[in-house]
Design an enzyme around this catalytic site. Structure first.
Site, PDB file in Angstrom:
ATOM      1  N   ASP A   1       0.860  -1.191   0.000  1.00 24.63           N
ATOM      2  CA  ASP A   1       0.000   0.000   0.000  1.00 24.63           C
ATOM      3  C   ASP A   1       0.898   1.244   0.000  1.00 24.63           C
ATOM      4  OD1 ASP A   1      -1.791   2.031   0.560  1.00 24.63           O
ATOM      5  OD2 ASP A   1      -2.032   1.461   2.677  1.00 24.63           O
TER       6      ASP A   1
ATOM      7  N   ASP B   1      -5.209 -10.115 -15.314  1.00 22.95           N
ATOM      8  CA  ASP B   1      -6.401 -10.937 -15.293  1.00 22.95           C
ATOM      9  C   ASP B   1      -7.377 -10.374 -16.321  1.00 22.95           C
ATOM     10  OD1 ASP B   1      -8.232 -12.867 -13.961  1.00 22.95           O
ATOM     11  OD2 ASP B   1      -6.946 -12.507 -12.223  1.00 22.95           O
TER      12      ASP B   1
ATOM     13  N   ASP C   1      -1.920  -1.202  -3.741  1.00 25.12           N
ATOM     14  CA  ASP C   1      -2.147  -0.475  -4.991  1.00 25.12           C
ATOM     15  C   ASP C   1      -0.994  -0.714  -5.958  1.00 25.12           C
ATOM     16  OD1 ASP C   1      -0.099   1.299  -4.024  1.00 25.12           O
ATOM     17  OD2 ASP C   1      -1.639   2.240  -2.765  1.00 25.12           O
TER      18      ASP C   1
ATOM     19  N   ASP D   1      -3.842   4.039   2.674  1.00 26.67           N
ATOM     20  CA  ASP D   1      -5.290   3.872   2.883  1.00 26.67           C
ATOM     21  C   ASP D   1      -5.638   2.451   3.337  1.00 26.67           C
ATOM     22  OD1 ASP D   1      -4.973   2.402   0.581  1.00 26.67           O
ATOM     23  OD2 ASP D   1      -6.461   3.495  -0.610  1.00 26.67           O
TER      24      ASP D   1
ATOM     25  N   ASP E   1     -10.113 -15.577 -16.459  1.00 31.67           N
ATOM     26  CA  ASP E   1     -10.995 -15.969 -15.360  1.00 31.67           C
ATOM     27  C   ASP E   1     -12.167 -16.821 -15.870  1.00 31.67           C
ATOM     28  OD1 ASP E   1     -11.703 -15.365 -12.442  1.00 31.67           O
ATOM     29  OD2 ASP E   1     -13.568 -14.829 -13.449  1.00 31.67           O
TER      30      ASP E   1
ATOM     31  N   GLU F   1      -8.187 -20.242 -16.251  1.00 35.35           N
ATOM     32  CA  GLU F   1      -8.755 -20.845 -15.050  1.00 35.35           C
ATOM     33  C   GLU F   1      -9.761 -21.904 -15.522  1.00 35.35           C
ATOM     34  OE1 GLU F   1     -11.308 -20.122 -11.010  1.00 35.35           O
ATOM     35  OE2 GLU F   1     -11.752 -18.957 -12.778  1.00 35.35           O
TER      36      GLU F   1
ATOM     37  N   HIS G   1      -5.775 -17.114  -4.635  1.00 36.46           N
ATOM     38  CA  HIS G   1      -6.608 -16.262  -3.781  1.00 36.46           C
ATOM     39  C   HIS G   1      -7.969 -16.878  -3.464  1.00 36.46           C
ATOM     40  CE1 HIS G   1      -7.724 -15.625  -7.905  1.00 36.46           C
ATOM     41  NE2 HIS G   1      -8.842 -15.052  -7.517  1.00 36.46           N
ATOM     42  N   ASP G   2      -8.264 -18.047  -4.012  1.00 30.68           N
ATOM     43  CA  ASP G   2      -9.550 -18.694  -3.748  1.00 30.68           C
ATOM     44  C   ASP G   2      -9.421 -19.880  -2.790  1.00 30.68           C
ATOM     45  OD1 ASP G   2     -10.802 -16.985  -5.578  1.00 30.68           O
ATOM     46  OD2 ASP G   2     -10.456 -18.354  -7.252  1.00 30.68           O
TER      47      ASP G   2
END
Ligand code: NOJ
Length: 530
Positions: A32, A109, A40, A36, A213, A273, A333-334
């Site tokens: 970051d 992605d 990013d 915040d 995806d 994917e 990430h899943d």
């Protein structure tokens, strides 16, 4: 683009990614730059040297596009715009330039199956049954009794059916994920062309490839018939029987993927994917080299035993089409984190496996540190499908924000970040990070590991998994001992060569011990001189 280290030349015809190591960054959680609490693009650019130090060749960025963040960027309102939380298009350009300057390629992605329900295309589509864009999404009249048109389910349990009624026009729209992610209608040539334009847009900006995806979901049975009763409860095709679902893995998908391949050309990596458990149907997504390079889901649902991992690899090898090359990942990430699924000792074995197999390895950010799932209390939960624990901020150092942020992180940072972090592990020769670094360097230097063939040794002992990798006159033996006890891999008089690596940081390298005996949960890499 030249690689930064001593990669020996590959045959001209081999695509770059075959000898590469890939790394996935989840942009919200990597670094970051503005305090915040959300990662990013500038943050990623500022941390590219970690990827260089690790030794990887390319980075895949999960979505950073304009999004209401119902599914954290997999719900897009503009495929060619950057969400302000991540930065600007200029930040993407700067990231790509900085990566390329370091010899790193960049994959982004692409999310072709659906958009956000706030995408202007959907707003127009839902505005009236006569809308010019009505047919850009999948609309259907209510079923008998006014319920959904059929029994298809969305992938997320919390989202229930794959259909939501739109009160204004009295029809249901299809959504494979949340109701905020309506599925595009890929039977419509205008939709296909619009997504092709998105691919062209990013290629023109200099990206080197895409992760596609939900590629196995693009085409649905146009009759919208019910799923067969015995599989109607399934939400994905990741389980046996799931390949008979009528809204997933339909035959027509291959044609549309061949069109996508034609748009991007043969040299662009299209990492698909493909959540299809059936090995043969999964392998069909290679086409004859004219579709995708499917990500391999076989490791994801299996227990972390060497026998299960071995059977995943052997099954993959058996179904690959001629010239097909696997891409293996142990995390994303899943999924629950690798170190949580396997435990810390087995996570070291898994690293050796991933980085010595015949196939391109893909490392999920933080797995190189042994980051584990972080408990997220219900009041702090963010994801609609419970995946927050594997998406927490990258742990860079022992400071309060873990070097990720100076603000309040969007997901919690665990107390273990005090020791499980890049700075601490970089300084510890026995750390998991240094094991990954050593493995990646070994792979770079070794033609057998990078591109050689794979020959498993006959299974002698449950829990012991050994295989040869060979290219030209280089022969490498990899052995993983998950028997829970010490095991002899090479009996006296048979073990010659050089021990190149062990998961045991205290084991001396060099001349191979004879006999070669592995401790419990030890894995080794040996270069044979025979
Ligand atoms: C697969 C992605 O990996 C996942 O994170 C996302 O929720 C769904 N596709 C929907 O885009």
């Amino acid at each position: 683009m030249p690689s930064s280290e001593d990669v020996r030349a590959e045959p001209a015809a081999a695509p770059w990614w075959r000898s590469a190591v890939l790394y996935q960054v989840y942009p919200r959680s990597f670094a970051d730059s503005d305090g915040d609490g959300v990662g990013d693009l500038r943050g990623i650019t500022g941390r590219l040297d970690h990827l260089v130090d690790l030794g990887v060749d390319a980075v895949w960025l999960s979505p950073f596009y304009a999004s209401p963040m119902v599914d954290f960027g997999y719900d897009i309102t503009d495929h060619c715009a950057v969400d302000p939380v991540f930065g600007t298009l200029a930040d993407v350009d700067a990231l790509v330039a900085a990566a390329h300057a370091r010899g790193l390629r960049v994959l982004v992605d692409v999310v072709p199956n659906h958009t956000s329900d706030r995408h202007p295309w959907f707003a127009e589509s839902r505005s009236s049954r006569d809308s010019g864009r009505r047919d850009w999404y999948v609309w259907a009249d209510p079923g008998p009794g006014g319920g959904p048109p059929n029994n298809w389910l969305s992938a997320f349990a919390a989202s229930g059916p794959a259909w939501t009624l739109d009160g204004r026009t009295g029809q249901y729209y299809l959504h494979s994920y949340t109701a905020a992610q309506p599925d595009l209608n890929w039977q419509n040539a205008a939709v296909r062309e619009a997504v092709h334009d998105v691919l062209r847009f990013w290629l023109e900006r200099g990206v080197d490839g895409f992760r596609v995806d939900a590629a196995h979901r693009l085409v649905k049975d146009p009759t919208l018939a019910d799923n067969p009763a015995d599989v109607a409860h399934l939400r994905t095709a990741l389980v046996p029987g799931g390949t008979r679902l009528r809204h997933i893995d339909q035959p027509g998908v291959h044609e549309v993927l061949r069109e996508v391949r034609a748009v991007v050309g043969p040299d662009t990596l299209l990492l698909g994917e493909i959540g299809v458990a059936d090995p043969t149907r999964w392998a069909a997504y290679y086409g004859s080299g004219d579709e995708l390079v499917p990500l391999n889901p076989t490791f994801w649902s299996r227990p972390c035993t060497t026998d299960a991992l071995r059977s995943a690899v052997d099954t993959t090898e058996a179904v690959l089409p001629p010239g097909g090359w696997p891409v293996y990942a142990l995390g994303n990430h899943d999924l629950s984190r690798l170190a949580t699924r396997c435990g810390s000792a087995r996570a070291r074995l898994a690293a050796v496996l991933l980085l010595t197999l015949r196939g391109t390895p893909l490392v999920y950010y933080g797995d190189e540190l042994g980051m584990t799932d972080v408990p997220v209390p219900p009041e702090a939960a963010r994801d609609p499908d419970g995946r927050d624990p594997a998406r927490t901020p990258m742990q860079w150092d022992a400071s309060p924000g873990a070097g990720f942020t100076t603000g309040r992180p969007w997901l919690p940072i665990p107390p273990t970040a005090g020791t499980v972090n890049v700075a601490a592990e970089r300084a510890d020769p026995g750390s998991l990070l240094n094991l990954y670094r050593a493995l990646i360097r070994l792979r770079r230097r070794s033609p057998a590991l990078r591109t050689g063939d794979y020959r498993p040794l006959p299974p002698t002992d449950p829990g012991l998994y050994a295989y040869w990798r060979q290219a030209g006159d280089q022969r490498i033996l990899v052995a993983l001992n998950a028997t829970g006890r010490s095991r002899t891999v090479a009996p006296p008089g048979t073990s010659t060569g050089r021990l190149l690596l062990s998961t045991d940081p205290d084991r001396p390298l060099g001349e191979c011990p004879d006999p070669l005996v592995l401790a419990a949960d030890e894995a080794v890499v040996v270069e044979s001189d025979r």
